[in-house]
Design a protein around this motif. Structure first.
Motif, mmCIF file in Angstrom:
data_model
loop_
_atom_site.group_PDB
_atom_site.id
_atom_site.type_symbol
_atom_site.label_atom_id
_atom_site.label_comp_id
_atom_site.label_asym_id
_atom_site.label_seq_id
_atom_site.Cartn_x
_atom_site.Cartn_y
_atom_site.Cartn_z
ATOM 1 N N LEU A 228 13.063 70.300 28.246
ATOM 2 C CA LEU A 228 13.529 69.835 26.937
ATOM 3 C C LEU A 228 14.548 70.852 26.430
ATOM 4 C CD1 LEU A 228 10.088 68.873 25.297
ATOM 5 C CD2 LEU A 228 11.600 67.403 26.646
ATOM 6 N N ASP A 229 15.794 70.709 26.836
ATOM 7 C CA ASP A 229 16.811 71.669 26.408
ATOM 8 C C ASP A 229 18.069 70.937 25.969
ATOM 9 O OD1 ASP A 229 17.917 70.826 28.779
ATOM 10 O OD2 ASP A 229 18.165 72.821 29.645
ATOM 11 N N THR A 230 19.106 71.684 25.662
ATOM 12 C CA THR A 230 20.387 71.108 25.270
ATOM 13 C C THR A 230 21.484 71.777 26.089
ATOM 14 O OG1 THR A 230 20.928 72.726 23.545
ATOM 15 C CG2 THR A 230 19.482 70.898 22.910
ATOM 16 N N GLU A 231 22.670 71.214 26.048
ATOM 17 C CA GLU A 231 23.777 71.803 26.807
ATOM 18 C C GLU A 231 24.120 73.193 26.295
ATOM 19 O OE1 GLU A 231 27.192 69.335 27.081
ATOM 20 O OE2 GLU A 231 26.150 67.676 28.075
ATOM 21 N N PRO A 259 15.475 76.544 23.317
ATOM 22 C CA PRO A 259 16.185 75.292 23.080
ATOM 23 C C PRO A 259 15.481 74.304 22.139
ATOM 24 C CG PRO A 259 16.020 75.776 25.444
ATOM 25 C CD PRO A 259 15.070 76.688 24.740
ATOM 26 N N LEU A 260 14.148 74.410 21.981
ATOM 27 C CA LEU A 260 13.419 73.380 21.249
ATOM 28 C C LEU A 260 13.888 73.269 19.806
ATOM 29 C CD1 LEU A 260 11.192 71.289 21.669
ATOM 30 C CD2 LEU A 260 9.535 72.978 20.862
ATOM 31 N N ALA A 261 14.358 74.369 19.235
ATOM 32 C CA ALA A 261 14.825 74.349 17.851
ATOM 33 C C ALA A 261 15.975 73.371 17.656
ATOM 34 C CB ALA A 261 15.257 75.752 17.430
ATOM 35 N N TRP A 262 16.748 73.111 18.709
ATOM 36 C CA TRP A 262 17.934 72.256 18.623
ATOM 37 C C TRP A 262 17.734 70.900 19.301
ATOM 38 C CZ3 TRP A 262 21.916 74.215 15.742
ATOM 39 C CH2 TRP A 262 21.867 75.589 15.465
ATOM 40 N N TRP A 263 16.607 70.721 19.941
ATOM 41 C CA TRP A 263 16.365 69.501 20.717
ATOM 42 C C TRP A 263 15.785 68.399 19.844
ATOM 43 C CZ3 TRP A 263 11.980 66.650 21.642
ATOM 44 C CH2 TRP A 263 12.031 65.728 22.704
ATOM 45 N N ASP A 264 16.092 67.142 20.180
ATOM 46 C CA ASP A 264 15.368 66.007 19.615
ATOM 47 C C ASP A 264 15.271 64.924 20.679
ATOM 48 O OD1 ASP A 264 17.573 64.093 19.445
ATOM 49 O OD2 ASP A 264 18.286 65.206 17.697
#
Length: 437
Positions: A228-231, A259-264
């Motif tokens: 569960l991450d972002t680019e 990354p979880l802070a920015w993931w949805d």
């Protein structure tokens, strides 16, 4: 002493009411409750999980040990241990994978202080601060992987796994659990944040625990790995993300790291990372309505068995001068801080459904009687302190001692603003007024 018995004893020890600051060592330690027999404590120490045994990490040594211990694991072995740690094996085994992936990506570096936290490395997050070894083990066994991927926490977890001997292999139900977790995440509506996903997982009762925050911890672990991450904020299986970048958050209300802070949920699952870490298992969705029989049963898992244990119900004395009826001005209550420690509070008045109370002088080994009440206000270090407490007539650890007592002698007027609290929090708030506790 078996594992559940050790954890049960540590659960009783690691309560806030037992925590104190030891001036001699400069460490926060824990008092041992009198209810724990000496022979049981001796057995706990013999098992290597005695409380108050501190470990002070050293950045270079921690990274060397992390590399050495994780090298004994292949990625597939670590991934299998992670899967087993979802249900059939203790949660501790999830840390095999976080340790392995962290060690695979962490670059050679020296300790770089992170902002004002000189004991935290800005690159890897290694925290050079003494920790209670048994407490770290307890948290890994009952909650999951080390907080924020701390290298020293992963090292301690690897040490414990080595002590446990044979490495677990996932059973079919472990794999089903992992697929079910992924299925819940995939089924979330667009833009659902991690707290909503955590709640959805908790409602499905996919892990052998009733604790909601453990599901949040699992999401943090999946994010740390890169599932569960972002680019902009990749997980460790994609590329190494330094601690300072993982500490970036959208706003101050977000507690979890990147990354979880920015993931949805609209970003979804990083399928490439799943394929990289778990190429040998079927990760297609499962039907949650067709759940197989848990194996082993919940009551035979470590956390399931631990959560079934209950301490004997505490009985608190009653004062012959307590009278009857709800709280009112002039009442004095005794607050049980922990076994063998009581303090008293004075009720100045009632505002709505809350009692405006103030701590009084005196610390007692037993429930105090009316004749022991000291009508002298006990301030905090920064001055007089009162709170609006709710539920003081309903909490078992707060007992009325006497009624119609004179107001305590004070050295200053009431503060302009009063805090709000609950009866159950008074034993913690007492530390502000009674440093000796």
């Amino acid at each position: 002493m078996d594992m559940v018995a050790q954890l049960w004893m540590l659960k009783q020890i690691y309560q806030d009411e037992n925590r104190y600051f030891d001036e001699a060592s400069g460490q926060w330690l824990y008092r041992i409750p009198k209810t724990i027999p000496p022979e049981d404590l001796e057995a706990l120490n013999a098992a290597g999980h005695g409380p108050n045994q501190m470990f002070l990490p050293s950045h270079g040594k921690v990274l060397e040990e992390l590399a050495r211990r994780s090298a004994a694991w292949s990625l597939q072995e670590a991934a299998n241990a992670f899967l087993a740690g979802l249900w059939s094996a203790p949660f501790l085994w999830q840390s095999a994978l976080t340790a392995k992936v962290l060690a695979m990506g962490i670059p050679p570096h020296s300790h770089e202080p992170f902002g004002n936290s000189a004991d935290t490395c800005a690159v890897c997050g290694c925290l050079e601060r003494a920790v209670d070894v048994a407490q770290e083990w307890y948290f890994c066994m009952t909650e999951g992987t080390p907080l924020d991927g701390d290298p020293s926490g992963n090292v301690l977890a690897l040490r414990e796994m080595e002590k446990m001997g044979s490495r677990p292999m996932p059973v079919d139900y472990d794999v089903w659990t992992f697929r079910a977790v992924l299925a819940v995440i995939r089924s979330m509506p667009p833009h659902a944040r991690y707290s909503k996903v955590r709640d959805a997982l908790w409602k499905e009762k996919l892990l052998p625990t009733s604790k909601k925050w453990v599901y949040g911890k699992l999401l943090e672990t999946l994010s740390f790995l890169g599932i569960l991450d972002t680019e902009e904020y990749p997980g460790m299986a994609v590329s190494f993300t330094p601690y300072w970048k993982r500490e970036e958050r959208p706003n101050v209300r977000v507690e979890v790291q990147a990354p979880l802070a920015w993931w949805d949920s609209s970003i979804g699952i990083h399928e490439g990372v799943l394929e990289k870490i778990f190429p040998w298992i079927d990760i297609s969705p499962v039907d949650l309505a067709k759940r197989p029989t848990p194996m082993p049963p919940l009551c035979r898992t470590v956390t399931g068995c631990l959560e079934q244990k209950r301490a004997p119900r505490k009985s608190y004395p009653k004062s012959p001068d307590a009278g009857k009826g709800p709280a009112r001005a002039g009442d004095v209550y005794a607050v049980c801080i922990r076994e063998g420690v009581w303090v008293t509070i004075y009720c100045h008045r009632i505002e709505g459904n809350k009692a405006v109370v103030e701590f009084l002088e005196g610390v007692f080994e037993e429930f105090p009687g009316k004749g022991q009440i000291q009508l002298l206000a006990r301030p905090r270090r920064d001055g007089r302190w009162l709170t609006k407490a709710s539920g003081i007539d309903r909490h078992p650890g707060v007992r009325r001692v006497a009624r119609d007592m004179e107001a305590p002698k004070v050295a200053s007027p009431e503060p302009e603003k009063l805090s709000f609290s609950q009866a159950g929090s008074l034993k913690s708030l007492a530390w502000w007024c009674f440093g000796e506790l």
